[in-house]
Design an enzyme around this catalytic site. Structure first.
Site, mmCIF file in Angstrom:
data_model
loop_
_atom_site.group_PDB
_atom_site.id
_atom_site.type_symbol
_atom_site.label_atom_id
_atom_site.label_comp_id
_atom_site.label_asym_id
_atom_site.label_seq_id
_atom_site.Cartn_x
_atom_site.Cartn_y
_atom_site.Cartn_z
ATOM 1 N N SER A 274 0.758 -1.307 -0.021
ATOM 2 C CA SER A 274 0.038 0.238 0.271
ATOM 3 C C SER A 274 0.885 1.191 0.075
ATOM 4 O O SER A 274 1.493 1.403 0.988
ATOM 5 C CB SER A 274 -1.028 -0.126 1.267
ATOM 6 O OG SER A 274 -1.659 1.168 1.502
ATOM 7 N N LYS B 142 -1.325 -1.013 -4.611
ATOM 8 C CA LYS B 142 -2.448 -0.044 -4.050
ATOM 9 C C LYS B 142 -1.829 1.275 -3.717
ATOM 10 O O LYS B 142 -0.759 1.217 -3.257
ATOM 11 C CB LYS B 142 -2.965 -0.791 -2.774
ATOM 12 C CG LYS B 142 -3.601 0.224 -2.057
ATOM 13 C CD LYS B 142 -4.614 -0.629 -0.727
ATOM 14 C CE LYS B 142 -4.682 0.341 0.345
ATOM 15 N NZ LYS B 142 -5.471 -0.346 1.537
ATOM 16 N N LYS C 125 -3.031 5.088 -2.700
ATOM 17 C CA LYS C 125 -4.101 5.861 -1.852
ATOM 18 C C LYS C 125 -4.405 7.110 -2.880
ATOM 19 O O LYS C 125 -3.613 7.636 -3.606
ATOM 20 C CB LYS C 125 -3.566 6.533 -0.772
ATOM 21 C CG LYS C 125 -2.915 5.466 0.352
ATOM 22 C CD LYS C 125 -4.191 4.806 1.131
ATOM 23 C CE LYS C 125 -3.812 3.966 2.223
ATOM 24 N NZ LYS C 125 -5.202 3.561 2.738
ATOM 25 N N ASP D 34 -7.216 3.101 -3.139
ATOM 26 C CA ASP D 34 -7.846 3.157 -1.695
ATOM 27 C C ASP D 34 -8.401 4.715 -1.412
ATOM 28 O O ASP D 34 -7.243 5.455 -1.363
ATOM 29 C CB ASP D 34 -7.020 2.558 -0.512
ATOM 30 C CG ASP D 34 -7.793 2.468 0.717
ATOM 31 O OD1 ASP D 34 -8.807 3.065 0.770
ATOM 32 O OD2 ASP D 34 -7.259 2.207 1.679
ATOM 33 N N GLU E 183 -11.210 0.844 -3.169
ATOM 34 C CA GLU E 183 -11.420 0.654 -1.916
ATOM 35 C C GLU E 183 -12.025 1.627 -1.076
ATOM 36 O O GLU E 183 -11.622 2.972 -1.281
ATOM 37 C CB GLU E 183 -10.328 0.286 -1.176
ATOM 38 C CG GLU E 183 -10.087 -0.324 0.139
ATOM 39 C CD GLU E 183 -8.718 -0.624 0.811
ATOM 40 O OE1 GLU E 183 -7.800 -0.881 -0.122
ATOM 41 O OE2 GLU E 183 -8.757 -0.793 2.159
ATOM 42 N N ASP F 240 -13.708 -1.316 3.438
ATOM 43 C CA ASP F 240 -12.769 -1.631 4.429
ATOM 44 C C ASP F 240 -13.537 -0.655 5.636
ATOM 45 O O ASP F 240 -14.299 -1.867 6.332
ATOM 46 C CB ASP F 240 -11.478 -0.612 3.970
ATOM 47 C CG ASP F 240 -10.600 -0.579 5.122
ATOM 48 O OD1 ASP F 240 -10.771 -0.890 6.194
ATOM 49 O OD2 ASP F 240 -9.420 -0.125 5.031
ATOM 50 N N LYS G 63 -9.747 -6.751 8.208
ATOM 51 C CA LYS G 63 -8.698 -6.302 9.056
ATOM 52 C C LYS G 63 -9.357 -6.923 10.533
ATOM 53 O O LYS G 63 -10.303 -6.465 10.802
ATOM 54 C CB LYS G 63 -8.721 -4.777 9.171
ATOM 55 C CG LYS G 63 -8.016 -4.132 8.038
ATOM 56 C CD LYS G 63 -7.738 -2.721 8.220
ATOM 57 C CE LYS G 63 -7.323 -2.089 7.010
ATOM 58 N NZ LYS G 63 -7.197 -0.596 6.860
ATOM 59 N N GLY H 183 -4.228 -4.137 6.329
ATOM 60 C CA GLY H 183 -3.334 -3.696 7.260
ATOM 61 C C GLY H 183 -3.454 -2.489 7.963
ATOM 62 O O GLY H 183 -3.931 -1.549 7.300
#
Ligand code: OSB
Ligand code: MG
Length: 371
Positions: A135, A161, A163, A188, A213, A238, A262, A290
């Protein structure tokens, strides 16, 4: 088993590089490490509540309070036959799932060690190696992002991934996809958008993303269903999924076609397994998210991700992607084929390095049975 002692440590680990998301920039990660003693055995867990209430309403301080004043007194000195016993005792405490998950994790480790099996086995894991991704936080510009991605791909990571946040989204996605036409690539948003941004997501549909996400509000399920209807790309939730009930609602409403599990967010491994099993019956793939865990929490995530319906690579990266010095040994490493080995030793299967744990501890309290 009689729970003889429990210790909480507020830890603060300095990240190798700052981690920027739509929620802000983190320079270090604060969590709570939980140690549980019974029958001469030590169990370890990590609560992923952070220093700030930005990802979740829970913080290190709220989790500490709930652990110290409610969860620990309820089990300390008691004979706990299994994990479900502890969960029944805590049932009356509403929410505070990260606090519960930290202590539950330590109990799982304790019971697995008592039974001389790995946490992966105890959870029902079937895979000796898991696929892992990375990520990547928000970077200064596209070229910096591309450099980061190249580095991680070189280390073997199977999936990237990034952000995203308003004004750091489409152009970056387009640029990355142009540079790397064939990688597994997902984004995400950490809840940074509104349903009125639907056109932006329709344009993102063109870049063959694995998933998008948590685009909308952190506790929304309904509006995500409206967005998902308009997209080919699967939405993955998430923040919005705290329980099996949330997962059921999201799947029934077609708000998400993939779920990020998670264990901290959903209250522990028991709830994670329930969500995993339910999603499997509905043909909904899951993957393990995570929270920039230390090696203690990471070990739990790796064990969980060894269950069969963890079909997509997790946000489970090597120790050194996060911290200069981890608090466990051996370190978690990524194999050149983008997998990570699932520890086979008893419990979490890694040893805590007490000297390193002491170095990152900013406060601790031990709870002993009153005699
Ligand atoms: O949204 O998945 C998230 C880290 C902290 C809080 C929330 C998130 C993240 C990550 C990093 O994306 C995942 C990891 O590598 O631990
Ligand atoms: Mg996320």
């Amino acid at each position: 088993m009689k729970i003889e002692a429990i210790e909480l440590r507020h830890v603060k680990l300095e990240l190798v590089s700052p981690f920027t998301t739509s929620m802000g920039t983190e320079y270090d990660e604060e969590h709570i490490i939980v140690r549980v003693e019974g029958d001469g055995i030590t169990g370890w867990g990590e609560s992923v509540a952070e220093g700030t209430p930005y990802y979740s309403y829970e913080t290190v301080k709220t989790a500490w309070h709930i652990l110290e004043d409610h969860l620990i007194p309820a089990i300390l000195g008691r004979d706990i036959a299994n994990i479900s016993d502890a969960l029944l005792i805590w049932e009356k405490v509403r929410g505070h799932r990260m606090a519960k998950a930290g202590l539950e994790a330590a109990l799982w480790d304790l019971f697995a060690k008592r039974d001389s099996i790995s946490l992966s086995k105890m959870l029902g894991g079937t895979k000796p190696k898991i696929d892992v991704g990375v990520s990547i936080g928000i970077q200064n510009d596209l070229s910096a992002l591309i450099k980061k991605i190249e580095g991680y791909l070189g280390e073997g990571y199977k999936r990237i991934k990034i952000k995203i946040a308003p004004s750091y989204d489409l152009d970056l996605v387009e640029g990355v996809r142009k540079e790397f036409p064939n990688i597994l690539f997902q984004v995400d948003a950490n809840s940074a958008y509104k349903l009125s941004d639907i056109n932006l997501f329709k344009r993102m549909d063109d870049f063959n993303l694995l998933l998008i996400e948590q685009p909308l509000s952190c506790d929304d399920i309904f509006e995500h269903s409206k967005l998902q209807k308009e997209l080919k790309t699967p939405i993955c939730l998430d923040e919005s999924i705290h329980s099996l009930a949330d997962a059921k609602a999201a799947i029934e409403l077609d708000s998400a076609r993939i779920i990020n599990i998670k264990p901290g967010r959903v209250g522990g491994f028991t709830e994670s397994k329930l969500i995993h099993d339910y999603c499997e019956t509905k043909n909904i793939p899951v993957w393990c998210g995570g929270m920039l865990e230390s090696g203690i929490g990471r070990a739990g995530n790796v064990a969980l991700a060894s269950l069969p319906n963890f079909k997509l690579p997790g946000d489970i990266s090597a120790s050194r992607r996060y911290y200069k010095e981890d608090i466990v040994e051996p370190l978690f490493e990524v194999n050149s084929d983008g997998t990570m080995d699932v520890p086979t030793g008893n419990g979490i299967g890694v040893d805590v390095i007490m000297k390193n744990l002491d170095k990152v501890t900013v406060a601790k309290r031990e709870f002993l049975i009153r005699r």
